[in-house]
Design a protein around this motif. Structure first.
Motif, PDB file in Angstrom:
ATOM      1  N   ALA A   1     -14.744  84.176 -21.256  1.00 17.18           N
ATOM      2  CA  ALA A   1     -15.526  83.486 -20.053  1.00 17.18           C
ATOM      3  C   ALA A   1     -15.316  82.146 -20.095  1.00 17.18           C
ATOM      4  O   ALA A   1     -15.367  81.440 -19.051  1.00 17.18           O
ATOM      5  N   GLY A   2     -15.089  81.505 -21.182  1.00 16.00           N
ATOM      6  CA  GLY A   2     -14.861  79.941 -21.097  1.00 16.00           C
ATOM      7  C   GLY A   2     -16.269  79.037 -21.777  1.00 16.00           C
ATOM      8  O   GLY A   2     -17.175  79.859 -21.802  1.00 16.00           O
ATOM      9  N   ALA A   3     -16.274  78.083 -22.211  1.00 18.23           N
ATOM     10  CA  ALA A   3     -17.356  77.298 -22.794  1.00 18.23           C
ATOM     11  C   ALA A   3     -18.324  76.917 -21.848  1.00 18.23           C
ATOM     12  O   ALA A   3     -19.458  77.050 -22.376  1.00 18.23           O
ATOM     13  N   GLU A   4     -17.860  76.511 -20.559  1.00 18.98           N
ATOM     14  CA  GLU A   4     -18.926  76.109 -19.701  1.00 18.98           C
ATOM     15  C   GLU A   4     -19.838  77.404 -19.137  1.00 18.98           C
ATOM     16  O   GLU A   4     -21.029  77.127 -19.335  1.00 18.98           O
ATOM     17  N   GLN A   5     -19.388  78.487 -19.064  1.00 18.26           N
ATOM     18  CA  GLN A   5     -20.228  79.753 -18.954  1.00 18.26           C
ATOM     19  C   GLN A   5     -21.050  80.185 -20.328  1.00 18.26           C
ATOM     20  O   GLN A   5     -22.424  80.125 -20.078  1.00 18.26           O
ATOM     21  N   ALA A   6     -20.670  79.909 -21.230  1.00 21.05           N
ATOM     22  CA  ALA A   6     -21.420  80.112 -22.356  1.00 21.05           C
ATOM     23  C   ALA A   6     -22.555  79.277 -22.493  1.00 21.05           C
ATOM     24  O   ALA A   6     -23.813  79.699 -22.789  1.00 21.05           O
ATOM     25  N   VAL A   7     -22.522  77.884 -22.278  1.00 21.83           N
ATOM     26  CA  VAL A   7     -23.484  77.208 -22.353  1.00 21.83           C
ATOM     27  C   VAL A   7     -24.595  77.229 -21.183  1.00 21.83           C
ATOM     28  O   VAL A   7     -25.779  77.384 -21.447  1.00 21.83           O
ATOM     29  N   SER A   8     -24.053  77.487 -20.252  1.00 20.26           N
ATOM     30  CA  SER A   8     -24.783  77.947 -18.928  1.00 20.26           C
ATOM     31  C   SER A   8     -25.671  79.068 -19.136  1.00 20.26           C
ATOM     32  O   SER A   8     -26.916  79.048 -18.740  1.00 20.26           O
ATOM     33  N   THR A   9     -25.229  79.847 -19.919  1.00 16.68           N
ATOM     34  CA  THR A   9     -25.984  81.380 -20.017  1.00 16.68           C
ATOM     35  C   THR A   9     -26.842  81.203 -21.205  1.00 16.68           C
ATOM     36  O   THR A   9     -27.521  82.167 -21.561  1.00 16.68           O
TER      37      THR A   9
END
Length: 363
Positions: A81-89
């Motif tokens: 899903a990508g690094a941005e989504q991983a950090v967001s969640t």
């Protein structure tokens, strides 16, 4: 080096395939980290396969800068899903990304912040095979086929480059299925996007030879490649001391790498063993980064008068505005958003340590 790679998908898909094949190669690198129970474990997610964009994290780990801040850092392979989504969640505490990706994610209420901007100038290059003599400058992209990863943003960049060079800005597209190099070599496309600090090295050392053009030279405003370290608003609110410690350690890692590029290259190769990186290749990438002052004026970094991690909101805003004018932003409902992100709202600089203090700390 991606822009699902950091900013946009112009990197070779082969890099992502490599990342999937090595699995948790980044996580394996953390197995040698001090596991003392007094250290707090946090995670740093790669944005694609290990490369010189990530090198500061590996240096900070190897040199003990994270441990000095009371941190045990797990370096994680990127999620699909990508690094941005991983950090967001909350699946990762920190990651490599860039100002543009943060702004795009925050349109969808991701709640992200850029803590430190490592890269200070654009590294994207738009290239054709040197053997393709029909393309001599960007205007010759007119009527040709673009090897794309599907981002509307990239279409806007190519159109602007062609028109600035005197062309119409009309081109066909084919979605890259394996790698941009392979797509061009197969004749399925005529030009595509690369990065001078990585795929440019591949072309130089191993071929195929390329003819390339930089987007700022052809009318694309601002800096699209403000690669750096991100976290979430939730992480900042929950544990500011950890955010500060991580930021300080990562600044040390990139600053040390900038001052010791060959040694840093060896640390990356040794730490990310499963990626099977070639030391000659990585050293050449670091040479291009240092000689090109990609992370800031190198003499000033060494002197402590320029701080690695310094953001450039003006450059980011110019690019945000350009993309908004092209209609390339969409919200969580896939509706076009015409108002650009505000660059200063994507950045949190309160945890940056002055360059002079960083230089002193790593001596």
């Amino acid at each position: 080096m991606p822009r699902t790679i950091v900013r946009r998908s112009v990197t070779s898909l082969a890099a992502f395939a490599l990342l999937l094949s090595v699995g948790a190669c980044g996580a394996n690198a953390s197995s040698s980290t001090n596991s003392d129970k007094n250290l707090k474990t946090v995670s740093f997610m790669l944005s694609w396969a290990p490369d010189t964009n990530h090198i500061g994290a590996y240096v900070a780990q190897k040199k003990g800068y994270f441990a000095e801040e009371g941190l045990n850092v797990d370096i994680l392979a990127t999620s699909q899903a990508g690094a941005e989504q991983a950090v967001s969640t909350g699946a990762a505490n920190f990651a490599l990304s860039n100002t543009f990706n943060v702004g795009v994610a925050n349109i969808k209420n991701a709640g992200l912040k850029l803590l430190a901007q490592i890269q200070q100038r654009t590294s994207a290059i738009w290239c054709s095979l040197a053997s393709n003599t029909s393309i001599k400058s960007p205007k010759d992209f007119d009527g040709k086929t673009f090897a794309t990863f599907g981002a509307n943003e990239s279409d806007a960049v190519i159109k602007r480059m062609i028109q600035t060079d005197g062309g119409k800005g009309e081109f066909d597209k084919v979605t890259v299925g394996t790698s941009t190099f392979q797509t061009l070599s197969s004749g399925k496309a005529d030009f595509g996007g690369f990065y001078t600090t990585w795929e440019g090295v591949q072309a130089e050392l191993n071929g195929p030879k390329l003819n390339c053009w930089n987007e700022p030279d052809y009318g694309v405003p601002g800096n699209a490649d403000e690669i750096g370290i991100i976290t979430s608003d939730a992480e900042i609110s929950k544990d500011p001391r950890t955010v500060q410690g991580f930021t300080r350690a990562i600044q040390k890692g990139y600053t040390w790498a900038y001052e010791h590029p060959d040694e840093a290259a060896q640390i990356l190769v040794d730490s990310a063993k499963d990626a099977n990186l070639d030391i000659k290749f990585v050293k050449r990438s670091m040479q291009i980064i240092t000689e090109g002052n990609y992370w800031g004026p190198r003499d000033e970094v060494k002197a402590g008068t320029f701080t690695i991690g310094t953001p450039d909101p003006d450059g980011a805003q110019k690019y945000f505005d350009f993309v908004a004018d092209s209609g390339a932003y969409t919200d969580q409902n896939n509706q076009v958003v015409t108002t650009p992100p505000v660059a200063t709202q994507q950045i949190d600089t309160q945890y940056l340590i002055p360059g002079a203090d960083i230089v002193k700390a790593i001596q």
